[in-house]
Design an enzyme around this catalytic site. Structure first.
Site, PDB file in Angstrom:
ATOM      1  N   THR A   1      37.902  39.207  36.546  1.00  0.00           N
ATOM      2  CA  THR A   1      36.654  39.965  36.414  1.00  0.00           C
ATOM      3  C   THR A   1      36.742  41.328  37.106  1.00  0.00           C
ATOM      4  OG1 THR A   1      35.822  38.741  38.334  1.00  0.00           O
ATOM      5  CG2 THR A   1      35.198  37.940  36.165  1.00  0.00           C
ATOM      6  N   THR A   2      37.389  41.374  38.264  1.00  0.00           N
ATOM      7  CA  THR A   2      37.533  42.654  38.970  1.00  0.00           C
ATOM      8  C   THR A   2      38.462  43.588  38.199  1.00  0.00           C
ATOM      9  OG1 THR A   2      37.303  41.407  41.030  1.00  0.00           O
ATOM     10  CG2 THR A   2      38.047  43.682  41.206  1.00  0.00           C
TER      11      THR A   2
ATOM     12  N   ASP B   1      34.637  37.389  44.534  1.00  0.00           N
ATOM     13  CA  ASP B   1      34.658  37.283  43.083  1.00  0.00           C
ATOM     14  C   ASP B   1      33.885  38.460  42.490  1.00  0.00           C
ATOM     15  OD1 ASP B   1      35.191  35.735  40.581  1.00  0.00           O
ATOM     16  OD2 ASP B   1      33.010  35.659  40.527  1.00  0.00           O
TER      17      ASP B   1
ATOM     18  N   ASP C   1      37.462  29.426  38.237  1.00  0.00           N
ATOM     19  CA  ASP C   1      38.318  30.486  37.698  1.00  0.00           C
ATOM     20  C   ASP C   1      39.696  29.940  37.340  1.00  0.00           C
ATOM     21  OD1 ASP C   1      36.250  32.185  38.073  1.00  0.00           O
ATOM     22  OD2 ASP C   1      37.150  33.369  39.677  1.00  0.00           O
TER      23      ASP C   1
END
Length: 402
Positions: free
Chosen positions: A47-48, A14, A352
């Site tokens: 998020t990445t 994550d 998520d």
């Protein structure tokens, strides 16, 4: 695998979790870390991706600045592109959820899980996540439909495989009743949420009492016991039959609860009690003192309501389940796994996915996956850029790829 200064190990892919654990000193790097955390808070997934996109935008902006283009001009160009990209997606690429088949939400949940540890079991977990989010549907004062992720409580239990995880309709507390003599099932529950200590009251540090008669010492001890006894009587007098507290309950207090046929649970997490209070309409009480008079009192308005509060065995553990809360519905997911590292990563993955489903349900729109949106935006913006050459001739001539 991340190992911190004290040896705690975190195994994750994550992006937000990895960046949070890094000790970043560079100001630009800190901005990227904040960006990932904000994405995790607002959207939950991706998020990445946002870090990669932001880094590429910074790289391109740096090339433009080397060509003597002012940062204000670059930012204005980015904002123009952002506005056009959003407009194009809304008008041409996005699809309303109402017009899609029912399994579209499951596909969205599976897409979020595809790169996670539970990706191989995404069919099982996606159904669980969608059912959990649909069961916590609420409406606010403006009649807006909301799906609060925090209404879904995630518990972790060691043992068995990931496919043994389960969804429970109701809020699950990883606690048990304080005494075996108490009832383990209460219907039409009136719930008191307390943040106070239900133990024999002791004199605070720094308090000095001088006595000249041994009989007075016994009176002091009786009064110490009497203070907490009176508190419990005030709480039970309002009709409370389920008492949840973040602190302790001693044997003398337990006797009172058992005699009244009430269920008492001690050492609950404050965050859990906040959510239960919100779901049941209760007030989390941290003191019984009245602001105006200074006397202690407990009102019936502080109580919350639920159809049933029961202690049930789930897998190898006993849990307290709050079913049918008065104000907002709730759901709980109990994850099973081999160890702490796997369970922590499973929790992040499920969170998520819950956030992605929540965003879809609240926005009412979805877009195709697999890079289709990015490709469409690339083609559209490249064509649209030719119409703004007259506005920013210097910007366009320096880098025609924009």
């Amino acid at each position: 695998m991340m190992v911190d200064d004290i040896g705690d190990v975190t195994v994750t892919n994550d992006g937000a979790t990895i960046l949070t654990l890094l000790d970043v000193q560079h100001p630009a790097g800190k901005i990227l870390v904040d960006l990932a955390q904000q994405q995790d808070k607002e959207v939950g997934d991706g998020t990445t991706s946002v870090v990669i996109i932001a880094a590429e935008l910074l790289k391109r902006a740096n090339d433009l600045m080397k060509n003597k283009i002012h940062p204000t001009t670059i930012i204005t160009g980015y904002r123009l592109a952002l506005r056009e990209a959003v407009k194009y997606m809304v008008d041409n690429v996005s699809i309303k959820v109402d017009s899609l088949p029912e399994d579209s939400l499951i596909n969205i949940a599976k897409t979020s899980m595809s790169s996670k540890i539970i990706g191989s079991d995404s069919d099982f977990f996606a159904k669980m996540v969608v059912d959990a989010m649909l069961s916590v549907k609420t409406s606010n004062n403006r009649n807006e439909v909301k799906y609060p992720v925090k209404a879904v409580n995630i518990l972790k239990a060691h043992g068995k495989g990931a496919m043994e995880s389960m969804l429970i309709k109701g809020y699950a507390l990883n606690c048990t009743v304080a005494s075996q003599a108490m009832p383990t099932r209460i219907t039409n529950a009136k719930i008191a949420c307390l943040d106070i200590n239900l133990q024999k009251e002791r004199m605070k540090l720094g308090v000095h009492i001088t006595i000249d008669d041994p009989a007075q010492l016994e009176k002091i001890r009786e009064r110490e016991s009497g203070i907490v006894t009176e508190r419990i009587e005030k709480i039970l007098a309002t009709g409370a039959n389920v008492i949840l507290t973040t602190k302790g309950i001693d044997e003398m207090c337990l006797k009172q609860f058992v005699e009244k046929g009430a269920m008492a649970v001690r050492r609950c997490k404050k965050e859990d009690l906040r959510r239960i209070a919100k779901a049941t309409g209760a007030t989390l009480v941290s003191t019984l003192a009245d602001i105006n008079t200074g006397d202690e009192k407990f009102e019936g308005a502080f109580l919350g309501s639920a159809e049933e509060v029961a202690q049930e065995r789930i897998s190898d553990d006993e849990c307290i389940l709050v079913k049918g809360p008065k104000e907002f519905s709730a759901a709980s997911i109990i994850l099973r796994g081999p160890n702490d590292y796997a369970l922590d990563e499973m929790e992040r993955s499920v969170h998520d996915s819950l956030s992605a489903v929540k965003r879809t349900l609240e926005s009412g729109r979805v877009v195709p996956g697999g890079g289709a949106v990015e490709t469409a935006l690339h083609i559209y913006l490249e064509e649209w850029a030719t119409s703004v050459v007259r506005i920013f001739p210097a910007l366009y001539s320096s880098n025609s790829s924009l």
